[in-house]
Design a protein around this motif. Sequence first.
Motif, PDB file in Angstrom:
ATOM      1  N   LEU A   1       0.870  -1.178   0.000  1.00  0.00           N
ATOM      2  CA  LEU A   1       0.000   0.000   0.000  1.00  0.00           C
ATOM      3  C   LEU A   1       0.904   1.224   0.000  1.00  0.00           C
ATOM      4  CD1 LEU A   1      -2.909   1.037   0.205  1.00  0.00           C
ATOM      5  CD2 LEU A   1      -2.598   1.072   2.685  1.00  0.00           C
ATOM      6  N   LEU A   2       0.912   1.929  -1.118  1.00  0.00           N
ATOM      7  CA  LEU A   2       1.866   3.016  -1.307  1.00  0.00           C
ATOM      8  C   LEU A   2       1.176   4.335  -0.953  1.00  0.00           C
ATOM      9  CD1 LEU A   2       4.761   3.165  -2.285  1.00  0.00           C
ATOM     10  CD2 LEU A   2       3.911   3.222  -4.625  1.00  0.00           C
ATOM     11  N   LEU A   3       1.639   4.987   0.098  1.00  0.00           N
ATOM     12  CA  LEU A   3       0.987   6.211   0.587  1.00  0.00           C
ATOM     13  C   LEU A   3       1.640   7.453   0.006  1.00  0.00           C
ATOM     14  CD1 LEU A   3       0.560   5.179   4.336  1.00  0.00           C
ATOM     15  CD2 LEU A   3      -1.117   4.995   2.467  1.00  0.00           C
ATOM     16  N   GLU A   4       0.796   8.367  -0.451  1.00  0.00           N
ATOM     17  CA  GLU A   4       1.282   9.651  -0.957  1.00  0.00           C
ATOM     18  C   GLU A   4       0.885  10.741   0.034  1.00  0.00           C
ATOM     19  OE1 GLU A   4       0.612  10.331  -5.107  1.00  0.00           O
ATOM     20  OE2 GLU A   4      -0.007   8.255  -5.433  1.00  0.00           O
ATOM     21  N   ASP A   5       1.496  11.931  -0.152  1.00  0.00           N
ATOM     22  CA  ASP A   5       1.184  13.041   0.759  1.00  0.00           C
ATOM     23  C   ASP A   5      -0.315  13.269   0.877  1.00  0.00           C
ATOM     24  OD1 ASP A   5       3.840  13.390   1.148  1.00  0.00           O
ATOM     25  OD2 ASP A   5       4.040  15.147  -0.155  1.00  0.00           O
ATOM     26  N   ALA A   6      -0.998  13.212  -0.255  1.00  0.00           N
ATOM     27  CA  ALA A   6      -2.423  13.534  -0.262  1.00  0.00           C
ATOM     28  C   ALA A   6      -3.256  12.519   0.526  1.00  0.00           C
ATOM     29  CB  ALA A   6      -2.934  13.605  -1.700  1.00  0.00           C
ATOM     30  N   ASP A   7      -2.680  11.348   0.799  1.00  0.00           N
ATOM     31  CA  ASP A   7      -3.425  10.332   1.550  1.00  0.00           C
ATOM     32  C   ASP A   7      -3.393  10.591   3.056  1.00  0.00           C
ATOM     33  OD1 ASP A   7      -3.855   8.812  -0.795  1.00  0.00           O
ATOM     34  OD2 ASP A   7      -1.861   7.904  -0.596  1.00  0.00           O
ATOM     35  N   LEU A   8      -2.418  11.415   3.496  1.00  0.00           N
ATOM     36  CA  LEU A   8      -2.183  11.540   4.942  1.00  0.00           C
ATOM     37  C   LEU A   8      -3.113  12.574   5.564  1.00  0.00           C
ATOM     38  CD1 LEU A   8       1.720  11.310   5.047  1.00  0.00           C
ATOM     39  CD2 LEU A   8       0.029   9.512   5.460  1.00  0.00           C
TER      40      LEU A   8
ATOM     41  N   GLY B   1       4.191   1.594   2.304  1.00  0.00           N
ATOM     42  CA  GLY B   1       5.389   2.341   1.949  1.00  0.00           C
ATOM     43  C   GLY B   1       5.007   3.788   1.699  1.00  0.00           C
ATOM     44  N   ARG B   2       5.990   4.669   1.824  1.00  0.00           N
ATOM     45  CA  ARG B   2       5.767   6.078   1.480  1.00  0.00           C
ATOM     46  C   ARG B   2       6.336   6.286   0.086  1.00  0.00           C
ATOM     47  NH1 ARG B   2       3.788  10.503   2.079  1.00  0.00           N
ATOM     48  NH2 ARG B   2       4.921  11.823   3.537  1.00  0.00           N
ATOM     49  N   LEU B   3       5.551   6.835  -0.812  1.00  0.00           N
ATOM     50  CA  LEU B   3       6.047   7.083  -2.154  1.00  0.00           C
ATOM     51  C   LEU B   3       7.338   7.906  -2.067  1.00  0.00           C
ATOM     52  CD1 LEU B   3       5.410   6.592  -5.153  1.00  0.00           C
ATOM     53  CD2 LEU B   3       4.321   8.828  -5.180  1.00  0.00           C
ATOM     54  N   GLY B   4       8.409   7.376  -2.637  1.00  0.00           N
ATOM     55  CA  GLY B   4       9.700   8.058  -2.579  1.00  0.00           C
ATOM     56  C   GLY B   4      10.440   7.833  -1.275  1.00  0.00           C
ATOM     57  N   GLY B   5       9.882   7.019  -0.368  1.00  0.00           N
ATOM     58  CA  GLY B   5      10.496   6.850   0.946  1.00  0.00           C
ATOM     59  C   GLY B   5      10.648   5.400   1.358  1.00  0.00           C
ATOM     60  N   ALA B   6      10.393   5.160   2.637  1.00  0.00           N
ATOM     61  CA  ALA B   6      10.683   3.855   3.228  1.00  0.00           C
ATOM     62  C   ALA B   6       9.485   2.910   3.158  1.00  0.00           C
ATOM     63  CB  ALA B   6      11.108   4.056   4.683  1.00  0.00           C
ATOM     64  N   LEU B   7       9.767   1.636   3.479  1.00  0.00           N
ATOM     65  CA  LEU B   7       8.751   0.589   3.595  1.00  0.00           C
ATOM     66  C   LEU B   7       8.507   0.287   5.068  1.00  0.00           C
ATOM     67  CD1 LEU B   7      10.218  -1.985   1.035  1.00  0.00           C
ATOM     68  CD2 LEU B   7       8.224  -0.512   0.684  1.00  0.00           C
ATOM     69  N   GLY B   8       7.349  -0.261   5.369  1.00  0.00           N
ATOM     70  CA  GLY B   8       7.073  -0.643   6.748  1.00  0.00           C
ATOM     71  C   GLY B   8       5.740  -1.338   6.846  1.00  0.00           C
ATOM     72  N   SER B   9       5.056  -1.102   7.963  1.00  0.00           N
ATOM     73  CA  SER B   9       3.754  -1.756   8.117  1.00  0.00           C
ATOM     74  C   SER B   9       2.730  -0.792   8.685  1.00  0.00           C
ATOM     75  CB  SER B   9       3.876  -2.997   9.004  1.00  0.00           C
ATOM     76  OG  SER B   9       4.107  -2.602  10.334  1.00  0.00           O
ATOM     77  N   GLY B  10       1.480  -1.099   8.420  1.00  0.00           N
ATOM     78  CA  GLY B  10       0.369  -0.289   8.918  1.00  0.00           C
ATOM     79  C   GLY B  10      -0.747  -1.209   9.362  1.00  0.00           C
ATOM     80  N   ARG B  11      -1.743  -0.612   9.950  1.00  0.00           N
ATOM     81  CA  ARG B  11      -2.888  -1.387  10.405  1.00  0.00           C
ATOM     82  C   ARG B  11      -4.165  -0.673   9.980  1.00  0.00           C
ATOM     83  NH1 ARG B  11      -2.968  -5.724  13.409  1.00  0.00           N
ATOM     84  NH2 ARG B  11      -0.786  -5.415  13.961  1.00  0.00           N
ATOM     85  N   ILE B  12      -5.144  -1.475   9.571  1.00  0.00           N
ATOM     86  CA  ILE B  12      -6.422  -0.897   9.158  1.00  0.00           C
ATOM     87  C   ILE B  12      -7.244  -0.581  10.404  1.00  0.00           C
ATOM     88  CG2 ILE B  12      -8.545  -1.274   7.860  1.00  0.00           C
ATOM     89  CD1 ILE B  12      -7.047  -3.260   6.109  1.00  0.00           C
TER      90      ILE B  12
ATOM     91  N   SER C   1       5.831  -4.774  -6.961  1.00  0.00           N
ATOM     92  CA  SER C   1       7.164  -5.269  -6.570  1.00  0.00           C
ATOM     93  C   SER C   1       7.641  -4.693  -5.232  1.00  0.00           C
ATOM     94  CB  SER C   1       8.170  -4.938  -7.664  1.00  0.00           C
ATOM     95  OG  SER C   1       8.325  -3.534  -7.761  1.00  0.00           O
ATOM     96  N   ARG C   2       6.759  -3.985  -4.530  1.00  0.00           N
ATOM     97  CA  ARG C   2       7.109  -3.398  -3.226  1.00  0.00           C
ATOM     98  C   ARG C   2       8.292  -2.453  -3.320  1.00  0.00           C
ATOM     99  NH1 ARG C   2       6.338  -8.655   0.625  1.00  0.00           N
ATOM    100  NH2 ARG C   2       4.067  -8.691   0.585  1.00  0.00           N
ATOM    101  N   ASP C   3       8.184  -1.539  -4.256  1.00  0.00           N
ATOM    102  CA  ASP C   3       9.170  -0.477  -4.394  1.00  0.00           C
ATOM    103  C   ASP C   3       8.446   0.839  -4.118  1.00  0.00           C
ATOM    104  OD1 ASP C   3      11.372   1.070  -5.061  1.00  0.00           O
ATOM    105  OD2 ASP C   3      11.560   0.300  -7.107  1.00  0.00           O
ATOM    106  N   THR C   4       9.200   1.866  -3.781  1.00  0.00           N
ATOM    107  CA  THR C   4       8.547   3.151  -3.467  1.00  0.00           C
ATOM    108  C   THR C   4       9.002   4.288  -4.376  1.00  0.00           C
ATOM    109  OG1 THR C   4      10.254   3.785  -1.883  1.00  0.00           O
ATOM    110  CG2 THR C   4       8.393   2.527  -1.003  1.00  0.00           C
ATOM    111  N   HIS C   5      10.038   4.038  -5.175  1.00  0.00           N
ATOM    112  CA  HIS C   5      10.628   5.134  -5.946  1.00  0.00           C
ATOM    113  C   HIS C   5      10.181   5.095  -7.402  1.00  0.00           C
ATOM    114  CE1 HIS C   5      13.225   6.373  -2.661  1.00  0.00           C
ATOM    115  NE2 HIS C   5      13.426   5.067  -2.424  1.00  0.00           N
TER     116      HIS C   5
END
Lengths: 236, 236
Positions: free
Chosen positions: B4-11, B42-53, B139-143
């Motif tokens: 799940l790739l998060l962008e600024d507008a999602d936050l 993941g943060r678009l252009g940034g790191a990977l990690g985990s989140g919870r719904i 492919s779980r990339d952010t860039h």
Amino acid sequence: MNLLLLEDADLIAADRALLRGRRLKHLNEVHRAQAGDSLRIGRLGGALGSGRILRLDGEAAEIAVERLDEAAPAKLPITLLLALPRPKMLKRVLQTVASMGVPRLVLLNSYRVEKSFWQTPFLQPAAIREQLILGLEQSRDTHLPEVSIEQRFKPFVEDRLPQLASGTLGLVGHPGDYPACPRAVDAPVTLAIGPEGGWIPYEVDKLREAGLAPVQLGERILRVETAVTALLARLY
Amino acid sequence: MNLLLLEDADLIAADRALLRGRRLKHLNEVHRAQAGDSLRIGRLGGALGSGRILRLDGEAAEIAVERLDEAAPAKLPITLLLALPRPKMLKRVLQTVASMGVPRLVLLNSYRVEKSFWQTPFLQPAAIREQLILGLEQSRDTHLPEVSIEQRFKPFVEDRLPQLASGTLGLVGHPGDYPACPRAVDAPVTLAIGPEGGWIPYEVDKLREAGLAPVQLGERILRVETAVTALLARLY
């Protein structure tokens, strides 16, 4: 369509073919071919050569077979086991498998294959054949791969796979802490590629017992079609 | 969507995202996710990690960012020049390029690129970005790869390519009597892949003058998407 692949039903004489339908449309609309044009042709299951368009209109194309004297490209020495992909992906994978030169494909069940995938009309023999033909036309091959369908994982992997994989390099493409997929192997291979989401551990164990060793392609998760191409390109 | 790739507008807060649209639909219909589920994010252009719904219904999904502390997978050290494929293929190739880890893509004109291909809405920046995002999610990339569009072959290849290819292994994928594409190169590469039907001889000459050497992948003619994957898998 880089090759006009002629079947028995297309031949109206030993050296004359009549085409309608998809291939006619392709000659007219994509190739924008004309009477007199020369074409790469092949006989399904046979040789490659060249032909000439004698007549081409909206109704039919008549093709003179000029020569059929070149061997089709060699197949890869591989048996590919593929967890049944979703129907849309299945169509593309069948084309890819045929165009890359895989001679034997087994479509296999897996825990993560949705049951509904087995109901798709794209698994009908005629539908499979259609996609394989498109792949052969793409890569200028004439020999249809053999496709078999194994809807029960355990009996296939326990009873048949050990013999199938015997004398080959057996590999399971699986992400994780495994050796990298080998390159440029000079050997026949039996390669198993999992579904979206991968094989479950039980399946990896069973495949391993049948003689297949897990190998990985890096941390990126690829679509099935991309993984098939990447693994084949690396192995051969 | 393996990420799940998060962008600024999602936050909606530093550690809180709100999703609607495609990704919401995917969570509901494909993942069949539920409140409480953990997700790779993941943060678009940034790191990977985990989140919870935190909340998931037909309206929106609210996601808590739990951690973002893993590096995205490394990109391949390659610049890929691709003769502009037909629109339908373009979409898939953009996904493939992003999922395989290509950081720089140049979409280039060629004699055999149909002029109409340049008119496709899929070349709009937002449309390109959409396909690249799908590839990154796969492919779980952010860039995001950089994509540039060069509608004039000659000035690009004469004036800009020599510098772009300088210090790299320059290659042109081209069927014919050329050396086989090298394997497992330990070097940055500039790779040019032609259109359906291939580069014309003039273009091969110009690419060669710019420092790119023709290499082949065997006698099979592959679709552009398959050729891209096969060449990348062989090179790295």
